[in-house]
Design an enzyme around this catalytic site. Structure first.
Site, PDB file in Angstrom:
ATOM      1  CG  ASP A  92      -2.171   0.919   1.063  1.00  0.00           C
ATOM      2  OD1 ASP A  92      -2.464   1.474   0.026  1.00  0.00           O
ATOM      3  OD2 ASP A  92      -2.954   0.635   2.153  1.00  0.00           O
ATOM      4  CG  HIS A 121      -6.345   5.218   4.713  1.00  0.00           C
ATOM      5  ND1 HIS A 121      -6.003   5.585   3.545  1.00  0.00           N
ATOM      6  CD2 HIS A 121      -6.285   3.715   4.767  1.00  0.00           C
ATOM      7  CE1 HIS A 121      -5.557   4.609   2.515  1.00  0.00           C
ATOM      8  NE2 HIS A 121      -5.898   3.420   3.537  1.00  0.00           N
ATOM      9  CB  CYS A 172      -6.589   4.054  -2.174  1.00  0.00           C
ATOM     10  SG  CYS A 172      -7.312   3.450  -3.532  1.00  0.00           S
ATOM     11  CG  ASN A 182      -2.276   2.856   4.627  1.00  0.00           C
ATOM     12  OD1 ASN A 182      -3.067   2.099   4.555  1.00  0.00           O
ATOM     13  ND2 ASN A 182      -1.394   3.006   3.434  1.00  0.00           N
TER      14      ASN A 182
END
Lengths: 320, 320
Positions: B18, B211, B242, B251
């Site tokens: 991520d 997040h 994202c 995150n």
């Protein structure tokens, strides 16, 4: 957890004191006055305007008198000044400040570092200040700095904190603030201390002052809310910190706090959109990006328009 | 509130997937491998290593096979890959990945924007992937993106989320992730959804993916902990977000999460000092300051030496 939350939460804005005091550049007096007047109109019912300290100690607040004298005093807002000694108290009395905020650190070493006095000397001073203000309309708030940990000594015994609250109340102080001066608080610790304070003094006006130094500012608010605490200090944009506490940065951000509270269904009486506009203006005033995050991402309720390509896919799949 | 907290919490590190997927520069394969090996040795028992996507879609993860093949597979760590389709699943099977992570957005429009499929099409694909993997040792985790709000549609009905969990489990998926893809979750909403999930599936393995977009990442962890949730995704340094979700950044930061958990007395099995060292190294790798805050301020237990001037004052006042 959420069942104990107070439905109405009060936010005390500290940006013009705690935020501006440590700025590298002096913020012009007119700018301060304008900002304070706007914040009061946005529904902030308590504003820590300035500090009546020596201009040598904090040159950024050398205009304390002029600011306090020139703001438009909204009757719904309580205007507060931080006061480090009797001289500061005399200055506050002259300007009929609604409330003064007296500060002592729970930790002896931090109080010596910050105030150049022992805790005992601070308390003696509070006695004299209480005598000076007796019979006036001015309220006295007593802050307990480093209540959740001292950068030199670490954790502070809960007994010591409760003892000092007693000492404050014996001297006639009206309300207290539990301050996490260097951002050392963690949620379960906050909940424990708040519960202990609430059990012993159910009706006492208590403000919680958190810093986001280690990312736990709003988590600590959540823990304090769960213990029924309903007053919080916060700084527009997250500006500020204690200039005398090593590594201390970042009061919790007013708009991030108000956003969280509103989205959980709690009332603050504060206009969030207006706050966001003022936070943008503040970034311009101080000439840099501020730590506040809702100002960057927008409130969670602010949805975005569907991209054209997604609209087409929706139509292809018979979705509207 | 704290009584419901699980005593042992599992942290799933997502930085190399991520985090790295949306970096402006390709992170060298060797750097990825070294970081993953170090993170496993620090006690992170689940690591989302990479994504078996098209290298055209996410060029940064074009080395997925090489990374997965070259890491040292610690037997105490579960190595996960994100997989968007059957082709990705086939690649994961070849490398005997421990677990694949399948993603669908709760919101129809976000799933179309992100996956170019309707939710129904995603579920059909999961059926085929479950058939492909039947009889292998590979576990299937199903993520529900936008579970706490969609940037286009706003809040998602809890019924719809529960319905999709049912659909996942019917297809033989082993565990689920509730993902706050664009940082829209607020604590009471998190608590409500977690409680509803726990009541219906008390034994289901559930990971929470938050997040920090609006500053609420760790507050949401607190709310999930209070509902008994014991698995959390996090990214070293707070890197990532994202790439297909407008405004989605950040995150929650692994070291900030681990610091909070440890300081509240919960166990993670993770070496915090080691994480902090890796986070510093990561800032160097990506060439910029990261959002994580404990890395800057230090853990709260790290007290500072008394300044010489304060020592002298302590002595003057007979304090040691």
């Amino acid at each position: 957890m959420f069942a104990q939350f107070p439905q109405q939460v009060w936010v005390n804005e500290v940006v013009t004191r705690d935020g501006f005091q440590s700025e590298p550049e002096f913020v012009p007096t007119e700018t301060k006055i304008e900002l304070i007047n706007k914040l009061a109109r946005l529904g902030l019912n308590k504003i820590e305007v300035t500090s009546f300290v020596s201009p040598r100690a904090i040159p950024n607040l050398r205009d304390a008198e002029e600011v306090m004298r020139s703001i438009t005093r909204d009757t719904d807002t309580r205007y507060v000044a931080l006061v480090p000694n009797e001289k500061g108290c005399a200055r506050a009395l002259e300007l009929a400040v609604d409330e003064i905020n007296l500060v002592m650190s729970v930790s002896q070493s931090h109080n010596l570092a910050n105030m150049r006095m022992t805790c005992e000397q601070s308390l003696q001073q509070f006695t004299r200040i209480a005598e000076m203000t007796a019979g006036t309309a001015m309220r006295l708030n007593g802050s307990l700095a480093t209540a959740f940990g001292c950068p030199f000594e670490g954790s502070q015994a809960q007994e010591r904190i409760l003892h000092f609250i007693d000492a404050y109340l014996e001297r006639g102080l009206h309300s207290i603030t539990l301050a996490d001066t260097t951002g050392m608080a963690v949620p379960n610790q906050v909940h424990d201390l708040c519960q202990a304070v609430r059990e012993r003094w159910p009706e006492l006006e208590v403000t919680m002052h958190f810093h986001n130094t280690r990312g736990l500012g709003l988590s600590n608010v959540l823990a304090a809310l769960a213990a029924g605490m309903n007053q919080y200090d916060a700084s527009l944009g997250g500006l500020g910190g204690c200039p005398f506490a090593p590594g201390a940065t970042g009061n919790i951000c007013t708009e991030d706090l108000v956003h969280m509270l509103h989205e959980m269904g709690l009332s603050t009486g504060v206009n969030l959109d207006g706050l966001l506009a003022q936070s943008s203006a503040l970034a311009f005033i101080v000439g840099r990006d501020l730590p506040g995050q809702v100002g960057k991402a927008g409130p969670r309720t602010l949805t975005r328009p569907l991209p054209e390509s997604v609209k087409q896919l929706m139509q292809q799949h018979g979705q509207n």
